[in-house]
Design an enzyme around this catalytic site. Structure first.
Site, short mmCIF file in Angstrom:
data_model
loop_
_atom_site.label_atom_id
_atom_site.label_comp_id
_atom_site.label_asym_id
_atom_site.label_seq_id
_atom_site.Cartn_x
_atom_site.Cartn_y
_atom_site.Cartn_z
N GLU A 17 1.02 -1.47 -0.12
CA GLU A 17 0.11 0.05 -0.11
C GLU A 17 0.76 1.19 0.02
O GLU A 17 2.02 1.15 0.72
CB GLU A 17 -0.89 0.03 1.22
CG GLU A 17 -1.73 1.52 1.44
CD GLU A 17 -2.84 1.07 2.54
OE1 GLU A 17 -3.50 0.07 2.14
OE2 GLU A 17 -2.91 2.02 3.40
N THR A 48 -3.99 4.80 -1.46
CA THR A 48 -4.95 5.46 -0.59
C THR A 48 -5.74 6.60 -1.29
O THR A 48 -5.29 7.35 -2.21
CB THR A 48 -4.34 5.54 0.93
OG1 THR A 48 -3.48 6.73 0.47
CG2 THR A 48 -3.66 4.51 1.45
N ARG A 108 -16.03 3.75 3.53
CA ARG A 108 -16.73 4.74 3.86
C ARG A 108 -15.96 6.08 4.23
O ARG A 108 -16.08 7.01 3.85
CB ARG A 108 -17.48 4.43 5.21
CG ARG A 108 -18.47 5.37 5.71
CD ARG A 108 -18.77 5.57 7.19
NE ARG A 108 -17.67 5.53 8.02
CZ ARG A 108 -17.75 5.56 9.29
NH1 ARG A 108 -18.91 4.84 9.91
NH2 ARG A 108 -16.64 5.65 9.82
N GLY A 109 -14.79 5.62 4.97
CA GLY A 109 -13.81 6.83 5.34
C GLY A 109 -14.15 7.06 6.66
O GLY A 109 -15.21 6.79 7.27
N ASP A 110 -13.07 7.90 7.31
CA ASP A 110 -13.40 8.42 8.90
C ASP A 110 -14.26 9.47 8.79
O ASP A 110 -14.30 10.53 7.95
CB ASP A 110 -11.94 8.73 9.35
CG ASP A 110 -11.24 7.30 9.86
OD1 ASP A 110 -12.11 6.53 10.31
OD2 ASP A 110 -10.25 7.21 9.79
N TYR A 144 -11.58 -5.70 10.12
CA TYR A 144 -10.97 -5.06 11.34
C TYR A 144 -10.79 -6.12 12.35
O TYR A 144 -11.69 -6.62 12.97
CB TYR A 144 -11.67 -3.84 12.00
CG TYR A 144 -11.83 -2.78 11.09
CD1 TYR A 144 -10.92 -1.57 11.26
CD2 TYR A 144 -12.90 -2.79 10.11
CE1 TYR A 144 -10.88 -0.76 9.97
CE2 TYR A 144 -12.69 -1.74 9.00
CZ TYR A 144 -12.09 -0.60 8.98
OH TYR A 144 -12.21 0.20 8.25
N HIS A 148 -14.11 -2.81 14.44
CA HIS A 148 -13.90 -1.25 14.05
C HIS A 148 -14.40 -0.10 15.25
O HIS A 148 -15.14 -0.82 16.19
CB HIS A 148 -15.01 -0.94 12.76
CG HIS A 148 -15.04 0.44 12.28
ND1 HIS A 148 -15.78 1.50 12.73
CD2 HIS A 148 -14.03 1.18 11.49
CE1 HIS A 148 -15.54 2.67 12.10
NE2 HIS A 148 -14.37 2.57 11.25
N GLN A 175 -7.22 -4.23 8.60
CA GLN A 175 -6.45 -3.12 9.44
C GLN A 175 -4.98 -3.91 10.00
O GLN A 175 -5.10 -4.82 10.08
CB GLN A 175 -7.45 -2.57 10.42
CG GLN A 175 -6.82 -1.40 11.34
CD GLN A 175 -6.52 -0.42 10.73
OE1 GLN A 175 -5.66 -0.30 10.01
NE2 GLN A 175 -7.61 0.64 10.72
N GLN A 211 5.71 7.18 15.74
CA GLN A 211 4.50 6.70 14.58
C GLN A 211 3.90 5.51 15.32
O GLN A 211 2.70 5.48 14.88
CB GLN A 211 5.69 5.99 13.44
CG GLN A 211 4.73 5.31 12.28
CD GLN A 211 5.59 4.34 11.68
OE1 GLN A 211 6.73 3.79 12.42
NE2 GLN A 211 5.20 3.58 10.65
#
Ligand code: FAD
Length: 287
Positions: A17, A48, A108-110, A144, A148, A175, A211
């Site tokens: 990714e 992304t 969906r996105g945050d 997840y 989630h 995730q 990080q």
């Protein structure tokens, strides 16, 4: 090629990714990164999509298209819907078709508390159902292992995941997680709920202490004692922490491969050095 086809040829699939350059960044930077990443021969690369307009979606589309046409590597365009209307998605569908994009990671996105979500798509499954009627796309979805953050329970979350698969997601990417046992338990739940599409394990090499803190806050992944000991011991020594983070991720991958997982999705953080170190240390294992 549609992504599920890759899983028919060999297991585990190994994918990367990347994210597009930030708002003012030039696309040239990402192409330099890709020159090195493609050399490692991932089965596909996903790109992304910035939620809430943080990164123009056009750069995702352009990079995904170039990965396929110039680098001859399969690619997936991430697409979020939380801030989109049906008209926005109609336009994106046409752009994807013009760019030859076949594979979409529908998200969906945050929800950004400062931007009220649009009402046309409440969940990723709504986006899949809508796009499926309007193009020949192959859909992937997010999952997840630890649930989630908004889901009431693991049980509720997996039921929603089943709906996403029933809507048309034919491949899932997880995730990030640091404890493989969590992933194996999740796979058991998925099987029990009749989810039988390929599921890739998302692996994030955490190579500096800051990080790690950011990642854990963002996605709620729990840290097993083996990992916290490593941060406690090497967190203040950047080179040692980098090496330990790489070795930890490689160790996770080896165990996942030994357990016969469908695929490994490496969150490269656009860092070819780390991707190379990990790829080289597991190359024979993932063959
Ligand atoms: P959904 O599948 O819609 O789920 C969101 C919540 O709603 C969950 O709690 C779920 O249980 C619940 N739910 C789902 N369906 C229903 C239903 N039918 N009824 C009731 N509840 C339901 N974010 C970005 O902004 N850009 C990216 O490129 C990006 N890439 C990602 C890649 C991966 C592999 C992963 C794991 C995440 C990625 N994210 C990205 C983050 C993602 O957008 C967030 O985690 C987001 O909060 C949820 O997106 P989703 O598609 O999983 O949502």
């Amino acid at each position: 090629m549609k992504i599920p086809e890759l899983f028919k040829n060999h297991k585990p699939v190994f994918s990367f990714e990347i994210f597009p350059p930030k708002k003012d960044g030039s696309l040239e930077t990402i192409y330099k990164t890709l020159d090195e990443l493609v050399d490692l021969k991932p089965d596909f690369i996903s790109v992304t999509y910035g939620a809430g307009g943080t990164v123009p979606g056009g750069s995702t589309r352009e990079i995904v298209s170039v990965i396929k046409s110039k680098y001859h590597t399969e690619s997936i365009a991430h697409l979020t819907c939380v801030n989109s209307t049906k008209a926005d998605v109609d336009r994106i569908i046409e752009e994807f078709k013009e760019s030859g994009i076949e594979n979409v990671l529908a998200l969906r996105g945050d929800i950004n508390p400062e931007i009220p979500p649009k009402k046309d798509f409440l969940h990723a499954s709504d986006l899949i159902a809508y796009m499926k009627e309007r193009g020949e796309f192959s859909f992937s979805g997010a999952c997840y292992p630890e649930g989630h953050s908004e889901a009431g329970s693991l049980e509720e979350d997996i039921e929603h995941l089943k709906r996403k698969v029933d809507a048309g997601a034919s491949h899932l990417i997880s995730q990030l997680f640091f404890d493989n046992e969590t992933f194996y338990k999740f796979l058991d739940r998925a099987v029990k709920h009749g989810i039988n599409v390929p599921i890739e394990a998302g692996i994030m090499p955490c190579v500096n202490a800051k990080q790690i803190q950011r990642m854990v806050t963002m996605c709620g992944a729990s840290l097993p004692p083996k990992f916290t000991r490593l941060i406690a011991r090497f967190g203040d020594n950047p080179e040692a922490m980098r090496d330990a983070g790489i070795a930890y991720a490689a160790d996770q991958i080896i165990d996942l491969a030994a357990n016969g997982v469908d695929g490994i999705h490496l969150y490269t953080m656009n860092n070819p050095y780390i991707a190379r170190k990990i790829s080289e240390s597991v190359s024979e294992i993932l063959k």
